[in-house]
Design a protein around this motif. Structure first.
Motif, PDB file in Angstrom:
ATOM      1  N   SER A   5      28.660  57.819  39.345  1.00  0.00           N
ATOM      2  CA  SER A   5      27.748  58.827  38.490  1.00  0.00           C
ATOM      3  C   SER A   5      27.058  59.325  39.763  1.00  0.00           C
ATOM      4  O   SER A   5      26.508  60.783  39.716  1.00  0.00           O
ATOM      5  CB  SER A   5      27.074  58.461  37.490  1.00  0.00           C
ATOM      6  N   THR A   8      29.176  61.838  41.699  1.00  0.00           N
ATOM      7  CA  THR A   8      29.489  63.065  41.139  1.00  0.00           C
ATOM      8  C   THR A   8      27.958  63.767  41.040  1.00  0.00           C
ATOM      9  O   THR A   8      28.485  65.048  41.023  1.00  0.00           O
ATOM     10  CB  THR A   8      29.778  62.464  39.496  1.00  0.00           C
ATOM     11  N   ARG A   9      27.094  63.312  40.761  1.00  0.00           N
ATOM     12  CA  ARG A   9      25.710  64.224  40.975  1.00  0.00           C
ATOM     13  C   ARG A   9      25.761  64.800  42.308  1.00  0.00           C
ATOM     14  O   ARG A   9      25.283  66.027  42.257  1.00  0.00           O
ATOM     15  CB  ARG A   9      24.432  63.069  40.397  1.00  0.00           C
ATOM     16  N   PHE A  11      27.841  65.583  44.097  1.00  0.00           N
ATOM     17  CA  PHE A  11      28.989  66.569  44.321  1.00  0.00           C
ATOM     18  C   PHE A  11      28.882  67.886  43.724  1.00  0.00           C
ATOM     19  O   PHE A  11      28.880  68.842  44.039  1.00  0.00           O
ATOM     20  CB  PHE A  11      30.219  66.110  43.876  1.00  0.00           C
ATOM     21  N   LYS A  12      28.179  67.710  42.399  1.00  0.00           N
ATOM     22  CA  LYS A  12      27.799  68.771  41.723  1.00  0.00           C
ATOM     23  C   LYS A  12      26.526  69.684  42.395  1.00  0.00           C
ATOM     24  O   LYS A  12      26.593  70.806  42.241  1.00  0.00           O
ATOM     25  CB  LYS A  12      27.184  68.327  40.103  1.00  0.00           C
ATOM     26  N   GLU A  13      25.685  68.863  43.130  1.00  0.00           N
ATOM     27  CA  GLU A  13      24.785  69.390  43.896  1.00  0.00           C
ATOM     28  C   GLU A  13      25.006  70.227  45.051  1.00  0.00           C
ATOM     29  O   GLU A  13      24.539  71.218  45.167  1.00  0.00           O
ATOM     30  CB  GLU A  13      23.522  68.405  44.102  1.00  0.00           C
ATOM     31  N   LYS A  14      26.107  69.727  45.630  1.00  0.00           N
ATOM     32  CA  LYS A  14      26.497  70.337  46.671  1.00  0.00           C
ATOM     33  C   LYS A  14      27.293  71.648  46.484  1.00  0.00           C
ATOM     34  O   LYS A  14      27.218  72.438  47.205  1.00  0.00           O
ATOM     35  CB  LYS A  14      27.279  69.343  47.550  1.00  0.00           C
ATOM     36  N   VAL A  15      27.963  71.652  45.362  1.00  0.00           N
ATOM     37  CA  VAL A  15      28.901  72.750  44.837  1.00  0.00           C
ATOM     38  C   VAL A  15      28.063  73.909  44.501  1.00  0.00           C
ATOM     39  O   VAL A  15      28.080  74.976  44.978  1.00  0.00           O
ATOM     40  CB  VAL A  15      29.735  72.439  43.839  1.00  0.00           C
ATOM     41  N   GLN A  16      26.836  73.356  43.730  1.00  0.00           N
ATOM     42  CA  GLN A  16      25.687  74.406  43.044  1.00  0.00           C
ATOM     43  C   GLN A  16      25.096  75.006  44.625  1.00  0.00           C
ATOM     44  O   GLN A  16      25.042  76.182  44.577  1.00  0.00           O
ATOM     45  CB  GLN A  16      24.910  73.672  42.367  1.00  0.00           C
ATOM     46  N   ASP A  17      24.703  73.997  45.334  1.00  0.00           N
ATOM     47  CA  ASP A  17      24.181  74.668  46.693  1.00  0.00           C
ATOM     48  C   ASP A  17      24.819  75.750  47.591  1.00  0.00           C
ATOM     49  O   ASP A  17      24.510  76.832  47.779  1.00  0.00           O
ATOM     50  CB  ASP A  17      23.709  73.397  47.656  1.00  0.00           C
TER      51      ASP A  17
END
Length: 123
Positions: A5, A8-9, A11-17
């Motif tokens: 988790s 995953t978190r 990864f989501k932060e990097k994609v959002q950035d």
């Protein structure tokens, strides 16, 4: 499970950035070019149309195969012609300085011919 988790978190932060940085840079570069933004929106629309048609083919099957081919190639043709229009509008010096109006007229004529062929292909 906790480590997964956390990954995953992150990864989501990097994609959002990446998305936020891309959008900010895009707005900065194209802030005065409304026609380029409009063309880019249409590019996204035609791309997503092709993706939705392909997903429909996978889910529902390929029974009216000519219809799928016609629709998919129509979306593909519109995407390619719109990308060409964008290149001509952004860098006209690479295309013998043709006016935007001429580039748009070429785009319209190509799309009329493309959709004539698509309608004939569907039968």
């Amino acid at each position: 499970k906790h480590a997964m988790s956390q990954v995953t978190r992150m990864f989501k932060e990097k994609v959002q950035d990446i998305g936020t940085t891309f959008l900010a840079k895009y707005k900065e570069v194209h802030k005065d070019k409304k026609e380029v933004i409009l063309i880019d929106m249409f590019l996204l629309f035609s791309f997503l149309t092709g993706v939705v048609q392909f997903i429909y083919l996978i889910i529902a099957g390929q029974f009216p195969y000519n219809s799928f081919c016609a629709g998919f190639f129509s979306a593909l043709g519109v995407f390619v012609s719109t990308a060409c229009l964008r290149m001509q509008v952004v860098a006209p010096e690479d295309f013998d300085n043709i006016p935007k109006e001429r580039a748009f007229a070429d785009f319209v004529v190509f799309n009329v011919l493309l959709h004539f062929v698509v309608i004939m292909f569907m039968g």
